[in-house]
Design an enzyme around this catalytic site. Structure first.
Site, PDB file in Angstrom:
ATOM      1  N   LYS A 111       0.833  -1.216   0.000  1.00 35.61           N
ATOM      2  CA  LYS A 111       0.000   0.000   0.000  1.00 35.61           C
ATOM      3  C   LYS A 111       0.858   1.252   0.000  1.00 35.61           C
ATOM      4  O   LYS A 111       0.514   2.240  -0.651  1.00 35.61           O
ATOM      5  CB  LYS A 111      -0.946   0.008   1.204  1.00 35.61           C
ATOM      6  CG  LYS A 111      -2.115  -0.930   1.037  1.00 35.61           C
ATOM      7  CD  LYS A 111      -3.087  -0.770   2.182  1.00 35.61           C
ATOM      8  CE  LYS A 111      -4.250  -1.742   2.065  1.00 35.61           C
ATOM      9  NZ  LYS A 111      -5.104  -1.727   3.242  1.00 35.61           N
ATOM     10  N   LYS A 191      -6.657  -9.758  -8.512  1.00 39.14           N
ATOM     11  CA  LYS A 191      -7.840  -9.984  -7.679  1.00 39.14           C
ATOM     12  C   LYS A 191      -8.930  -8.993  -8.115  1.00 39.14           C
ATOM     13  O   LYS A 191      -8.614  -7.841  -8.433  1.00 39.14           O
ATOM     14  CB  LYS A 191      -7.419  -9.716  -6.226  1.00 39.14           C
ATOM     15  CG  LYS A 191      -8.448 -10.034  -5.193  1.00 39.14           C
ATOM     16  CD  LYS A 191      -7.870  -9.810  -3.802  1.00 39.14           C
ATOM     17  CE  LYS A 191      -8.951  -9.899  -2.761  1.00 39.14           C
ATOM     18  NZ  LYS A 191      -8.453  -9.675  -1.407  1.00 39.14           N
ATOM     19  N   LYS A 194     -12.642  -2.973  -7.044  1.00 40.45           N
ATOM     20  CA  LYS A 194     -13.278  -1.782  -7.607  1.00 40.45           C
ATOM     21  C   LYS A 194     -12.220  -0.859  -8.196  1.00 40.45           C
ATOM     22  O   LYS A 194     -12.373  -0.331  -9.285  1.00 40.45           O
ATOM     23  CB  LYS A 194     -14.058  -1.054  -6.510  1.00 40.45           C
ATOM     24  CG  LYS A 194     -14.850   0.111  -7.043  1.00 40.45           C
ATOM     25  CD  LYS A 194     -15.336   1.001  -5.932  1.00 40.45           C
ATOM     26  CE  LYS A 194     -15.873   2.298  -6.501  1.00 40.45           C
ATOM     27  NZ  LYS A 194     -15.967   3.336  -5.484  1.00 40.45           N
TER      28      LYS A 194
END
Ligand code: SF4
Length: 330
Positions: A111, A191, A194
């Site tokens: 991240k 994966k 959105k």
């Protein structure tokens, strides 16, 4: 009953990856455990978010979860920020969490690499908040995908550190991996998510889903209609596995693909039909709950109240063990 805890971020959209990869499993598990599901809006703050959209995203997720089969009688579904104990316990655990371990967490590294302009302390501290989410309810079972196993292991460690320093208080929870394989996105590469735009939304219109499916990747070796295919390397087949009945899957889809008896468009059309059989009742329930905002709010209020009571009890116990009470023995 043993306590199960899990959380989901209010990202503003539920897709079939969420449903088949997690929510369906939670619905089944709620009959075997005392289940807590948290809409983890505090975790969502670690990336940029729109404060104006957040309330609607939280409401939408709650409605979506109930529509998928989360049962108010079996599961305590609540909003994380409405239970202050999560953040309180995080501070306590921060004093036990080894910094080096947090810096080595795979998700933190991923991240922070993706959000170079916003590497905030919350991203680093994410697993500590997650440990608090679980342990404030003394959770023992944590249904997760493989990418979260490291965080559950970290939670076990935090419980061990606390127990050895202040006395046995927390259970060492176990990760419960979902049997469903990770749902890959329509690009066949990552994966379903959105943010990557490779998803099929649970509430998307049928013709929109078809538009996406009709151009989705299949077995790349199947160039012509007459070429035999290999279903095991086709992403469309992996979706069939979660919605298509066993006999149709083996006798029609898999063998038809291998022998070239069916074309990819026929195969995708079958997938759409089977997918809609699962999605239609969910959409119907979703539509009905969207018209009952006050009722949904009442459920969430009631659940938050219950969670605050449990969290208060845990905090009292640990404060006493840590010498944080203002009760002096005379
Ligand atoms: Fe994939 Fe179906 Fe085409 Fe086979 S027939 S390659 S399983 S889409």
């Amino acid at each position: 009953m043993r306590v199960l805890f899990t959380g989901i971020q209010p990202t503003g959209l539920l897709h079939i990856g969420n449903y088949f990869g997690a929510i369906k499993n939670w619905v089944e598990l709620q009959y075997d455990y005392r289940s807590y599901i948290s809409i983890v809006d505090l975790h969502a703050l670690t990336i940029r978010h729109d404060p104006k959209q957040m309330p609607e995203q939280v409401f939408d997720l709650a409605v979506g979860l109930y529509a998928c089969g989360i049962d108010q009688e079996k599961t305590t579904l609540f909003i994380q920020s409405e239970v202050p104990g999560h953040a309180d316990l995080t501070w306590i655990f921060n004093t036990l969490a080894p910094l080096g371990e947090l810096e080595r967490m795979t998700q933190f590294k991923d991240k922070s690499a993706r959000n170079r302009k916003n590497v905030n302390v919350g991203l680093l501290d994410y697993p500590v908040l997650q440990a608090s989410d679980i342990l404030i309810y003394k959770g023992e079972i944590v249904p997760v995908g493989e990418d979260q196993v490291q965080h559950v292991e970290f939670t076990r460690e935090i419980a061990r550190y606390f127990n050895s320093r202040y006395g046995k208080t927390f259970p060492e929870c176990q990760a419960r991996l979902t049997h469903t394989p990770r749902i890959t996105g329509l690009d066949g590469a990552s994966k379903m998510s959105k943010s990557l735009g490779n998803y099929i939304g649970l509430m998307e219109k049928e013709d929109e889903i078809w538009k996406k499916l009709s151009v989705a990747k299949t077995d790349p070796a199947r160039v012509r209609r007459t070429d035999p295919g290999n279903p095991e390397i086709c992403n469309i087949y992996s979706y069939h596995k979660v919605v298509t009945p066993e006999t149709e899957l083996s006798d029609y889809i898999a063998s038809g693909c291998r022998s070239a008896a069916i074309g990819c468009l026929d195969c995708k059309r079958r997938l759409l039909n089977n997918l809609m059989k699962v999605l239609d009742p969910i959409r119907e329930e979703y539509g009905s709950l969207c018209g009952k905002r006050e009722y949904v709010r009442e459920l969430l209020d009631r659940n938050a109240e219950h969670c605050r009571a449990v969290a208060r009890q845990t905090m009292l116990e640990i404060k006493e063990k840590m010498g944080l009470t203002a009760v002096w023995k005379i």
